[in-house]
Design a protein around this motif. Structure first.
Motif, PDB file in Angstrom:
ATOM      1  N   LYS A 116      -3.627  -3.891   4.428  1.00  0.00           N
ATOM      2  CA  LYS A 116      -4.550  -3.853   5.577  1.00  0.00           C
ATOM      3  C   LYS A 116      -4.428  -5.098   6.465  1.00  0.00           C
ATOM      4  O   LYS A 116      -4.964  -5.121   7.569  1.00  0.00           O
ATOM      5  CB  LYS A 116      -6.002  -3.706   5.084  1.00  0.00           C
ATOM      6  N   LYS A 117      -3.777  -6.110   5.939  1.00  0.00           N
ATOM      7  CA  LYS A 117      -3.465  -7.312   6.730  1.00  0.00           C
ATOM      8  C   LYS A 117      -4.624  -7.831   7.576  1.00  0.00           C
ATOM      9  O   LYS A 117      -4.541  -7.889   8.802  1.00  0.00           O
ATOM     10  CB  LYS A 117      -2.276  -7.029   7.647  1.00  0.00           C
ATOM     11  N   GLY A 118      -5.726  -8.171   6.920  1.00  0.00           N
ATOM     12  CA  GLY A 118      -6.813  -8.808   7.660  1.00  0.00           C
ATOM     13  C   GLY A 118      -7.862  -7.856   8.218  1.00  0.00           C
ATOM     14  O   GLY A 118      -8.865  -8.295   8.780  1.00  0.00           O
ATOM     15  N   GLU A 119      -7.672  -6.538   8.068  1.00  0.00           N
ATOM     16  CA  GLU A 119      -8.675  -5.553   8.523  1.00  0.00           C
ATOM     17  C   GLU A 119      -9.815  -5.458   7.497  1.00  0.00           C
ATOM     18  O   GLU A 119      -9.584  -5.690   6.310  1.00  0.00           O
ATOM     19  CB  GLU A 119      -8.033  -4.171   8.602  1.00  0.00           C
ATOM     20  N   PRO A 120     -11.015  -5.060   7.952  1.00  0.00           N
ATOM     21  CA  PRO A 120     -12.087  -4.812   6.966  1.00  0.00           C
ATOM     22  C   PRO A 120     -11.710  -3.651   6.032  1.00  0.00           C
ATOM     23  O   PRO A 120     -10.955  -2.762   6.421  1.00  0.00           O
ATOM     24  CB  PRO A 120     -13.291  -4.430   7.832  1.00  0.00           C
ATOM     25  N   ILE A 121     -12.257  -3.665   4.833  1.00  0.00           N
ATOM     26  CA  ILE A 121     -11.885  -2.664   3.809  1.00  0.00           C
ATOM     27  C   ILE A 121     -13.144  -2.129   3.131  1.00  0.00           C
ATOM     28  O   ILE A 121     -14.100  -2.882   2.880  1.00  0.00           O
ATOM     29  CB  ILE A 121     -10.997  -3.318   2.715  1.00  0.00           C
ATOM     30  N   LYS A 122     -13.122  -0.830   2.835  1.00  0.00           N
ATOM     31  CA  LYS A 122     -14.218  -0.218   2.079  1.00  0.00           C
ATOM     32  C   LYS A 122     -13.619   0.941   1.279  1.00  0.00           C
ATOM     33  O   LYS A 122     -13.481   2.050   1.791  1.00  0.00           O
ATOM     34  CB  LYS A 122     -15.275   0.302   3.080  1.00  0.00           C
ATOM     35  N   ILE A 123     -13.205   0.653   0.046  1.00  0.00           N
ATOM     36  CA  ILE A 123     -12.485   1.684  -0.732  1.00  0.00           C
ATOM     37  C   ILE A 123     -13.014   1.793  -2.165  1.00  0.00           C
ATOM     38  O   ILE A 123     -13.607   0.867  -2.698  1.00  0.00           O
ATOM     39  CB  ILE A 123     -10.965   1.366  -0.853  1.00  0.00           C
ATOM     40  N   ILE A 124     -12.759   2.971  -2.742  1.00  0.00           N
ATOM     41  CA  ILE A 124     -12.834   3.089  -4.202  1.00  0.00           C
ATOM     42  C   ILE A 124     -11.463   3.581  -4.669  1.00  0.00           C
ATOM     43  O   ILE A 124     -10.749   4.257  -3.910  1.00  0.00           O
ATOM     44  CB  ILE A 124     -13.924   4.060  -4.702  1.00  0.00           C
ATOM     45  N   CYS A 125     -11.078   3.232  -5.897  1.00  0.00           N
ATOM     46  CA  CYS A 125      -9.777   3.665  -6.427  1.00  0.00           C
ATOM     47  C   CYS A 125      -9.967   4.191  -7.840  1.00  0.00           C
ATOM     48  O   CYS A 125     -10.161   3.397  -8.763  1.00  0.00           O
ATOM     49  CB  CYS A 125      -8.761   2.542  -6.491  1.00  0.00           C
ATOM     50  N   PRO A 126      -9.938   5.509  -8.003  1.00  0.00           N
ATOM     51  CA  PRO A 126      -9.999   6.088  -9.350  1.00  0.00           C
ATOM     52  C   PRO A 126      -8.584   6.168  -9.930  1.00  0.00           C
ATOM     53  O   PRO A 126      -7.618   6.268  -9.173  1.00  0.00           O
ATOM     54  CB  PRO A 126     -10.527   7.498  -9.094  1.00  0.00           C
ATOM     55  N   GLY A 127      -8.452   6.096 -11.235  1.00  0.00           N
ATOM     56  CA  GLY A 127      -7.115   6.272 -11.816  1.00  0.00           C
ATOM     57  C   GLY A 127      -7.066   5.949 -13.294  1.00  0.00           C
ATOM     58  O   GLY A 127      -8.024   5.432 -13.877  1.00  0.00           O
ATOM     59  N   LYS A 128      -5.892   6.264 -13.875  1.00  0.00           N
ATOM     60  CA  LYS A 128      -5.704   6.013 -15.308  1.00  0.00           C
ATOM     61  C   LYS A 128      -5.247   4.583 -15.523  1.00  0.00           C
ATOM     62  O   LYS A 128      -4.489   4.037 -14.721  1.00  0.00           O
ATOM     63  CB  LYS A 128      -4.619   6.939 -15.869  1.00  0.00           C
ATOM     64  N   VAL A 129      -5.683   4.000 -16.630  1.00  0.00           N
ATOM     65  CA  VAL A 129      -5.244   2.653 -17.007  1.00  0.00           C
ATOM     66  C   VAL A 129      -4.893   2.660 -18.495  1.00  0.00           C
ATOM     67  O   VAL A 129      -5.276   3.582 -19.219  1.00  0.00           O
ATOM     68  CB  VAL A 129      -6.337   1.600 -16.702  1.00  0.00           C
ATOM     69  N   TYR A 130      -4.145   1.628 -18.913  1.00  0.00           N
ATOM     70  CA  TYR A 130      -3.576   1.629 -20.267  1.00  0.00           C
ATOM     71  C   TYR A 130      -3.767   0.275 -20.944  1.00  0.00           C
ATOM     72  O   TYR A 130      -3.556  -0.759 -20.322  1.00  0.00           O
ATOM     73  CB  TYR A 130      -2.075   1.932 -20.192  1.00  0.00           C
TER      74      TYR A 130
END
Ligand code: DAH
Length: 345
Positions: free
Chosen positions: A182-196
């Motif tokens: 995003k290089k300096g842009e505001p951000i509003k995210i969620i990230c679902p996913g598998k982890v190990y």
């Protein structure tokens, strides 16, 4: 002779009448009309008759023969028709029999919980981001303020593929990746996913599980924003009366770091087996994004601030549905999964 003929005819017609099968009927035909039958015999014996009687007798024999033949043919047709009808009757399909039920698939309980969490954050204006499960050491650790040799790396026993590549141990690398993109842009995210993680599987541990990460970066993002967001989330997932409390904690990528508890949804806070008599249940880790993490991703920490959180949907699903063993989510036993067929869960 005329009398004899009449008697033969009656006899033949009688037998045709009572014949119950094609075979019996054929026997009758052979017996009366065959080469060795009585009618043929009569015709052969004509020569012995006086010449003037022959035409009359010949005609009579012929009439008898035709009558018997016609009767035979009619009966044959009838028997054949009966045979067809019987066969058709035997072969009819009973359309009143109930059909075999077709088993319908439905969403896995974990999928339901992940989607419920996603829906909540999407309604708050978040976007859903994803990252690779085979991750670089840089994004999984380094860019999150966990340089090589950092003792906190030991908190997450890892499956390394090469020295620099591993199965991600959490969804936090998606924070670093998103900030870099995003290089300096505001951000509003969620990230679902598998982890190990290199854990031994038991009732509360699995070498593979799910996480949902959250990240908000902007100007003037404060701890109170994090607290308000998490309080709303707790009410959405566990009921309107839920309260939250934040306890100080430590994560290398947040400062300050907290752990969030919710007031027990079973006993309401008085103490029970679900909250281990404390009245509170630990739900997730969170904090304000560490200035080092912002800086490494190209955000100026004197302008930008942010908050982040990470949670385990398995734990949330276990609490919500009273599941006692995390392995139920992965062993795909239909007796477990079919309990979530109801549309309202
Ligand atoms: N990554 C952490 C873990 O797996 C969870 C976590 C804690 C994520 C705090 C965060 C956070 O984003 O702010 O244990």
């Amino acid at each position: 002779m005329e009398q004899q003929l009449e008697q033969l005819k009656q006899e033949a017609l009688q037998k045709i009448e009572t014949a119950a099968s094609v075979k019996e009927l054929n026997d009758v035909r052979v017996a009366y009309l065959g080469k060795k039958g009585p009618i043929t015999d009569l015709l052969k014996g004509m020569g012995k008759l006086p010449a003037e009687e022959r035409p009359k007798m010949g005609a009579l024999v012929n009439v008898v023969r035709e009558t018997v033949t016609t009767s035979l043919e009619e009966k044959m047709e009838l028997l054949e028709q009966q045979a067809v009808n019987e066969k058709l009757e035997k072969e009819t399909i009973d359309i009143s029999l109930p059909g075999r039920p077709v088993k319908l698939g439905n969403h896995h309980p974990l999928t339901r919980v992940v989607e419920e969490i996603e829906d909540f954050f999407i309604s708050m204006g978040y976007e859903v981001a994803e990252g690779p499960e085979v991750e670089q050491d840089y994004y999984n650790f380094e860019a999150l303020n966990l340089p090589k040799g950092h003792p906190a790396r030991d908190m997450q026993d890892s499956f390394y593929i090469t020295e620099d590549v591993l199965l991600r141990t959490h969804t936090s690398p998606v924070q670093a990746r998103t900030m870099a993109a995003k290089k300096g842009e505001p951000i509003k995210i969620i990230c679902p996913g598998k982890v190990y993680r290199r854990d031994s599987d038991d009732a509360t541990h699995s070498h593979q599980f799910t996480q949902i990460e959250g990240l908000v970066v902007g100007e003037d993002i404060r701890m109170s924003d994090l607290k308000g967001t998490l309080a709303l989330f707790a009410k959405k997932m566990f009921g309107e009366e839920r309260e939250i409390r934040l306890r100080p904690s430590f994560f290398p990528f947040t400062e300050p770091s907290v752990e969030m508890d919710i007031s027990c949804f079973k006993c309401g806070g008085s103490g029970c087996n679900v909250c281990k008599k404390t009245g509170w249940i630990e739900i997730l880790g969170a904090g304000m994004v560490h200035p080092n993490v912002l800086e490494m991703a190209g955000y100026d920490p004197s302008i930008f601030t942010g908050f982040a959180f990470g949670m385990g949907p398995e734990r949330i699903a276990m609490l919500k549905y009273g599941v006692e063993d995390i392995r139920h989510f992965f062993t795909n036993d239909m007796r477990f999964l079919s309990q979530f067929n109801r549309t309202e869960v």
